[in-house]
Design a protein around this motif. Structure first.
Motif, mmCIF file in Angstrom:
data_model
loop_
_atom_site.group_PDB
_atom_site.id
_atom_site.type_symbol
_atom_site.label_atom_id
_atom_site.label_comp_id
_atom_site.label_asym_id
_atom_site.label_seq_id
_atom_site.Cartn_x
_atom_site.Cartn_y
_atom_site.Cartn_z
ATOM 1 N N ASP A 107 22.390 7.113 -6.495
ATOM 2 C CA ASP A 107 21.324 7.186 -7.493
ATOM 3 C C ASP A 107 20.654 5.826 -7.650
ATOM 4 O OD1 ASP A 107 21.733 9.867 -8.067
ATOM 5 O OD2 ASP A 107 22.981 9.489 -9.824
ATOM 6 N N THR A 108 21.450 4.757 -7.581
ATOM 7 C CA THR A 108 20.921 3.403 -7.742
ATOM 8 C C THR A 108 19.960 3.058 -6.611
ATOM 9 O OG1 THR A 108 22.951 2.740 -8.862
ATOM 10 C CG2 THR A 108 21.563 0.972 -8.000
ATOM 11 N N VAL A 109 20.356 3.339 -5.375
ATOM 12 C CA VAL A 109 19.499 3.054 -4.220
ATOM 13 C C VAL A 109 18.230 3.890 -4.300
ATOM 14 C CG1 VAL A 109 19.293 3.313 -1.713
ATOM 15 C CG2 VAL A 109 21.330 2.259 -2.690
ATOM 16 N N LEU A 110 18.360 5.170 -4.601
ATOM 17 C CA LEU A 110 17.175 6.023 -4.697
ATOM 18 C C LEU A 110 16.271 5.551 -5.832
ATOM 19 C CD1 LEU A 110 15.557 8.400 -3.637
ATOM 20 C CD2 LEU A 110 16.815 9.872 -5.228
ATOM 21 N N GLY A 111 16.834 5.212 -6.974
ATOM 22 C CA GLY A 111 16.034 4.749 -8.097
ATOM 23 C C GLY A 111 15.259 3.487 -7.769
ATOM 24 N N ALA A 112 15.924 2.515 -7.152
ATOM 25 C CA ALA A 112 15.256 1.263 -6.773
ATOM 26 C C ALA A 112 14.186 1.521 -5.709
ATOM 27 C CB ALA A 112 16.275 0.252 -6.266
ATOM 28 N N SER A 113 14.485 2.405 -4.767
ATOM 29 C CA SER A 113 13.515 2.726 -3.718
ATOM 30 C C SER A 113 12.291 3.428 -4.299
ATOM 31 C CB SER A 113 14.172 3.606 -2.647
ATOM 32 O OG SER A 113 15.230 2.920 -2.023
ATOM 33 N N LEU A 114 12.503 4.349 -5.218
ATOM 34 C CA LEU A 114 11.374 5.047 -5.850
ATOM 35 C C LEU A 114 10.524 4.094 -6.679
ATOM 36 C CD1 LEU A 114 13.042 8.396 -6.921
ATOM 37 C CD2 LEU A 114 11.254 8.092 -5.197
ATOM 38 N N ALA A 115 11.155 3.180 -7.385
ATOM 39 C CA ALA A 115 10.399 2.190 -8.164
ATOM 40 C C ALA A 115 9.531 1.345 -7.238
ATOM 41 C CB ALA A 115 11.347 1.319 -8.978
ATOM 42 N N TYR A 116 10.094 0.922 -6.120
ATOM 43 C CA TYR A 116 9.352 0.129 -5.143
ATOM 44 C C TYR A 116 8.191 0.949 -4.569
ATOM 45 C CZ TYR A 116 8.479 -2.912 -1.136
ATOM 46 O OH TYR A 116 7.888 -3.735 -0.214
ATOM 47 N N LYS A 118 6.739 3.513 -5.852
ATOM 48 C CA LYS A 118 5.748 3.783 -6.899
ATOM 49 C C LYS A 118 4.783 2.605 -7.015
ATOM 50 C CE LYS A 118 5.220 5.464 -11.588
ATOM 51 N NZ LYS A 118 5.908 5.976 -12.768
ATOM 52 N N ASP A 119 5.303 1.387 -6.961
ATOM 53 C CA ASP A 119 4.429 0.217 -6.957
ATOM 54 C C ASP A 119 3.518 0.232 -5.738
ATOM 55 O OD1 ASP A 119 5.201 -0.903 -9.332
ATOM 56 O OD2 ASP A 119 6.359 -2.540 -8.449
ATOM 57 N N ALA A 128 8.055 -6.400 -6.332
ATOM 58 C CA ALA A 128 9.498 -6.603 -6.152
ATOM 59 C C ALA A 128 9.842 -6.779 -4.675
ATOM 60 C CB ALA A 128 10.257 -5.411 -6.711
ATOM 61 N N GLU A 129 11.044 -7.280 -4.444
ATOM 62 C CA GLU A 129 11.590 -7.364 -3.090
ATOM 63 C C GLU A 129 11.968 -5.957 -2.628
ATOM 64 O OE1 GLU A 129 12.028 -10.156 -1.112
ATOM 65 O OE2 GLU A 129 10.833 -11.147 -2.667
ATOM 66 N N VAL A 130 12.010 -5.762 -1.322
ATOM 67 C CA VAL A 130 12.441 -4.481 -0.760
ATOM 68 C C VAL A 130 13.881 -4.246 -1.203
ATOM 69 C CG1 VAL A 130 12.886 -3.193 1.352
ATOM 70 C CG2 VAL A 130 10.913 -4.725 1.223
ATOM 71 N N PRO A 131 14.150 -3.091 -1.834
ATOM 72 C CA PRO A 131 15.508 -2.845 -2.336
ATOM 73 C C PRO A 131 16.534 -2.644 -1.227
ATOM 74 C CG PRO A 131 14.048 -0.989 -2.812
ATOM 75 C CD PRO A 131 13.229 -2.026 -2.146
ATOM 76 N N SER A 132 17.766 -2.917 -1.569
ATOM 77 C CA SER A 132 18.886 -2.693 -0.669
ATOM 78 C C SER A 132 18.959 -1.200 -0.342
ATOM 79 C CB SER A 132 20.178 -3.141 -1.354
ATOM 80 O OG SER A 132 21.283 -2.860 -0.552
ATOM 81 N N GLY A 133 19.246 -0.879 0.907
ATOM 82 C CA GLY A 133 19.335 0.520 1.320
ATOM 83 C C GLY A 133 18.018 1.075 1.821
ATOM 84 N N TRP A 140 3.279 -2.789 7.790
ATOM 85 C CA TRP A 140 2.849 -2.384 6.456
ATOM 86 C C TRP A 140 2.982 -3.564 5.493
ATOM 87 C CZ3 TRP A 140 5.397 -1.554 1.733
ATOM 88 C CH2 TRP A 140 4.660 -0.839 0.798
ATOM 89 N N LEU A 141 4.104 -4.275 5.560
ATOM 90 C CA LEU A 141 4.286 -5.466 4.735
ATOM 91 C C LEU A 141 3.239 -6.525 5.078
ATOM 92 C CD1 LEU A 141 8.137 -6.049 4.493
ATOM 93 C CD2 LEU A 141 6.573 -5.431 2.665
ATOM 94 N N ALA A 142 2.933 -6.666 6.362
ATOM 95 C CA ALA A 142 1.945 -7.655 6.798
ATOM 96 C C ALA A 142 0.572 -7.355 6.198
ATOM 97 C CB ALA A 142 1.874 -7.698 8.321
ATOM 98 N N SER A 143 0.250 -6.075 6.011
ATOM 99 C CA SER A 143 -1.054 -5.730 5.429
ATOM 100 C C SER A 143 -1.165 -6.253 3.999
ATOM 101 C CB SER A 143 -1.295 -4.220 5.472
ATOM 102 O OG SER A 143 -0.450 -3.544 4.558
ATOM 103 N N PHE A 144 -0.058 -6.331 3.282
ATOM 104 C CA PHE A 144 -0.079 -6.886 1.933
ATOM 105 C C PHE A 144 -0.222 -8.397 1.953
ATOM 106 C CE2 PHE A 144 2.232 -2.878 0.737
ATOM 107 C CZ PHE A 144 1.133 -2.326 0.100
ATOM 108 N N ALA A 145 0.372 -9.028 2.960
ATOM 109 C CA ALA A 145 0.239 -10.479 3.080
ATOM 110 C C ALA A 145 -1.234 -10.839 3.264
ATOM 111 C CB ALA A 145 1.082 -11.002 4.220
ATOM 112 N N GLU A 146 -1.941 -10.002 4.026
ATOM 113 C CA GLU A 146 -3.375 -10.220 4.253
ATOM 114 C C GLU A 146 -4.145 -10.036 2.938
ATOM 115 O OE1 GLU A 146 -4.482 -7.528 7.369
ATOM 116 O OE2 GLU A 146 -3.106 -8.479 8.805
#
Length: 149
Positions: A107-116, A118-119, A128-133, A140-146
């Motif tokens: 539940d913790t991994v899914l919750g953190a992943s869903l929060a990420y 959702k952002d 936030a940082e990419v969650p564990s799991g 895709w991350l590079a597109s945000f850096a741009e």
């Protein structure tokens, strides 16, 4: 509380599908549809208008979640993430998906992943940082850096 995410779940194992639905709803999100094959999922996307599609890699009738990820990518404006026990089988570029969440997950991994995610959907780039799991597609991350530059 903010508006719940509209989520389509693509999973061919009935018990896992029910568990994921329950976890998503308990987290305050709205499951707008479920599918067990790639064909069903692709047909449901325009009908249900999800913001997020959670996709298993191996689906009913021998179809592939990669086909669903490609359809989501081609439609644009929708975030796709794999939820699979076969996370290593997904190429580095994630076939157009944003991320992969490895099964089994808590539940913790899914919750953190869903929060990420959702952002990612509601106000990119995610703060936030990419969650564990969870693993995120490098391009895709590079597109945000741009975006930040």
């Amino acid at each position: 509380m903010s508006e719940p995410l509209r989520i389509l779940v693509v999973e061919d194992e009935a018990l896992i599908l029910m568990q994921i639905e329950m976890m998503l709803e308990e987290a305050g999100h709205r499951v707008v549809g479920t599918a067990v094959t790639a064909r069903e999922a692709i047909a449901l996307i325009p009908e249900t208008r999800p913001e997020l599609v959670l996709i298993d890699l191996r689906l009913g009738d021998g179809s592939s979640g990669i086909d669903v990820a490609h359809a989501v990518r081609d439609l644009g404006g929708i975030t796709a993430a794999f939820m699979t026990a076969n996370a290593r089988a997904i190429p580095e570029d994630m076939e157009g998906a944003t991320a992969v969440i490895a099964k089994p997950f808590s539940d913790t991994v899914l919750g953190a992943s869903l929060a990420y995610l959702k952002d990612c959907v509601r106000r990119p780039p995610p703060g936030a940082e990419v969650p564990s799991g969870m693993r995120v597609a490098p391009n895709w991350l590079a597109s945000f850096a741009e975006m930040r530059a």
